[in-house]
Design a protein around this motif. Structure first.
Motif, mmCIF file in Angstrom:
data_model
loop_
_atom_site.group_PDB
_atom_site.id
_atom_site.type_symbol
_atom_site.label_atom_id
_atom_site.label_comp_id
_atom_site.label_asym_id
_atom_site.label_seq_id
_atom_site.Cartn_x
_atom_site.Cartn_y
_atom_site.Cartn_z
ATOM 1 N N ALA A 111 0.922 -1.247 0.049
ATOM 2 C CA ALA A 111 0.158 -0.029 0.001
ATOM 3 C C ALA A 111 0.748 1.228 -0.103
ATOM 4 O O ALA A 111 0.640 2.267 -0.790
ATOM 5 N N LEU A 112 1.916 1.357 0.694
ATOM 6 C CA LEU A 112 2.928 2.357 0.937
ATOM 7 C C LEU A 112 3.372 2.737 -0.499
ATOM 8 O O LEU A 112 3.675 3.822 -0.796
ATOM 9 N N GLN A 113 3.765 1.813 -1.176
ATOM 10 C CA GLN A 113 4.365 1.738 -2.492
ATOM 11 C C GLN A 113 3.303 2.423 -3.458
ATOM 12 O O GLN A 113 3.884 3.342 -4.310
ATOM 13 N N ALA A 114 1.989 1.998 -3.575
ATOM 14 C CA ALA A 114 1.064 2.573 -4.152
ATOM 15 C C ALA A 114 1.022 3.950 -3.898
ATOM 16 O O ALA A 114 0.745 4.725 -4.637
ATOM 17 N N ILE A 115 1.049 4.379 -2.554
ATOM 18 C CA ILE A 115 0.755 5.699 -2.189
ATOM 19 C C ILE A 115 1.854 6.570 -2.744
ATOM 20 O O ILE A 115 1.590 7.822 -3.168
ATOM 21 N N GLU A 116 3.154 6.059 -2.735
ATOM 22 C CA GLU A 116 4.269 6.975 -3.170
ATOM 23 C C GLU A 116 4.004 7.313 -4.612
ATOM 24 O O GLU A 116 4.407 8.387 -5.060
ATOM 25 N N SER A 117 3.201 6.602 -5.390
ATOM 26 C CA SER A 117 2.874 6.841 -6.794
ATOM 27 C C SER A 117 1.654 7.613 -7.072
ATOM 28 O O SER A 117 1.615 8.449 -8.031
ATOM 29 N N ASN A 118 0.824 7.076 -6.244
ATOM 30 C CA ASN A 118 -0.667 7.847 -6.570
ATOM 31 C C ASN A 118 -1.440 7.822 -5.448
ATOM 32 O O ASN A 118 -2.014 6.924 -4.985
ATOM 33 N N ALA A 119 -1.094 8.934 -4.445
ATOM 34 C CA ALA A 119 -1.871 9.020 -3.222
ATOM 35 C C ALA A 119 -3.326 9.068 -3.163
ATOM 36 O O ALA A 119 -3.883 9.700 -4.055
ATOM 37 N N PRO A 120 -4.043 8.303 -2.425
ATOM 38 C CA PRO A 120 -5.389 8.327 -2.274
ATOM 39 C C PRO A 120 -6.030 9.628 -1.658
ATOM 40 O O PRO A 120 -5.306 10.474 -0.831
ATOM 41 N N ASP A 121 -7.144 9.894 -1.788
ATOM 42 C CA ASP A 121 -8.034 10.724 -1.018
ATOM 43 C C ASP A 121 -8.262 10.497 0.286
ATOM 44 O O ASP A 121 -8.122 11.291 1.170
ATOM 45 N N VAL A 122 -8.332 9.112 0.519
ATOM 46 C CA VAL A 122 -8.709 8.747 1.864
ATOM 47 C C VAL A 122 -8.036 7.500 1.963
ATOM 48 O O VAL A 122 -7.906 6.206 0.952
ATOM 49 N N LEU A 123 -7.173 7.082 3.193
ATOM 50 C CA LEU A 123 -6.726 6.047 3.788
ATOM 51 C C LEU A 123 -7.456 5.345 4.763
ATOM 52 O O LEU A 123 -7.698 6.211 5.800
ATOM 53 N N ILE A 124 -7.925 4.286 4.563
ATOM 54 C CA ILE A 124 -8.831 3.641 5.649
ATOM 55 C C ILE A 124 -7.979 2.292 5.848
ATOM 56 O O ILE A 124 -7.497 1.441 5.093
ATOM 57 N N ALA A 125 -7.114 2.289 7.204
ATOM 58 C CA ALA A 125 -6.251 1.332 7.652
ATOM 59 C C ALA A 125 -6.292 0.398 8.873
ATOM 60 O O ALA A 125 -6.958 1.368 9.633
ATOM 61 N N ASP A 126 -6.161 -0.689 8.968
ATOM 62 C CA ASP A 126 -6.416 -1.327 10.154
ATOM 63 C C ASP A 126 -5.421 -0.764 11.304
ATOM 64 O O ASP A 126 -4.192 -0.963 10.808
ATOM 65 N N ALA A 127 -5.682 -0.707 12.311
ATOM 66 C CA ALA A 127 -4.724 -0.251 13.358
ATOM 67 C C ALA A 127 -3.243 -1.385 13.383
ATOM 68 O O ALA A 127 -2.291 -1.007 13.529
ATOM 69 N N LEU A 128 -3.843 -2.563 13.745
ATOM 70 C CA LEU A 128 -2.916 -3.687 13.951
ATOM 71 C C LEU A 128 -2.511 -4.429 12.875
ATOM 72 O O LEU A 128 -3.492 -5.421 12.482
ATOM 73 N N MET A 129 -1.449 -4.482 12.218
ATOM 74 C CA MET A 129 -1.081 -5.244 11.095
ATOM 75 C C MET A 129 0.450 -5.635 11.141
ATOM 76 O O MET A 129 1.200 -4.782 11.907
ATOM 77 N N PRO A 130 0.730 -6.812 10.760
ATOM 78 C CA PRO A 130 2.320 -7.006 10.499
ATOM 79 C C PRO A 130 2.945 -6.228 9.660
ATOM 80 O O PRO A 130 2.299 -5.504 8.662
#
Length: 126
Positions: A42-61
């Motif tokens: 997701a971070l790689q995708a954000i670096e090239s095309n940032a979204p208007d909204v990010l919805i992220a689970d708090a706890l992830m590996p």
């Protein structure tokens, strides 16, 4: 000046079924939504095309949703952030405090999420 483009939303949850289900619901609801089960992808995708909204689970590996949100805001200060959590603990709240993040309790109902996204994305077109 109004935009006719659909709002781009990234959903990041290490449980693939949650990411894919929410992605499908939001796409059917008129948003352009991309789901990720790996926060680093997701971070790689954000670096090239940032979204208007990010919805992220708090706890992830690999990277917590709050760490991902902080990195996202550095790359794209205008991206709005929603953190989803099943267990609201003091550590999560402390990390999110002082940042412009909404913290939502899981499970969130799709109509509630859609209402929230419609208010965050005023130029959203169905």
């Amino acid at each position: 000046m109004s935009s006719n483009r659909r709002s781009l939303i990234f959903i990041v949850d290490d449980h693939d079924v949650i990411a894919s289900t929410l992605t499908e619901i939001l796409n059917v609801s008129g948003f352009e939504c991309v789901g990720f089960s790996d926060p680093l992808k997701a971070l790689q995708a954000i670096e090239s095309n940032a979204p208007d909204v990010l919805i992220a689970d708090a706890l992830m590996p690999k990277m917590s949703g709050i760490q991902l949100a902080l990195r996202t805001k550095t790359l794209s200060p205008s991206t709005k952030v929603l953190i989803l959590t099943a267990l609201m603990n003091a550590g999560e709240l402390d990390q999110a405090r002082g940042h412009d993040f909404d913290v939502l309790q899981k499970p969130i109902s799709p109509p509630e999420l859609i209402r929230m996204l419609n208010s965050l994305c005023p130029n959203h077109s169905d």
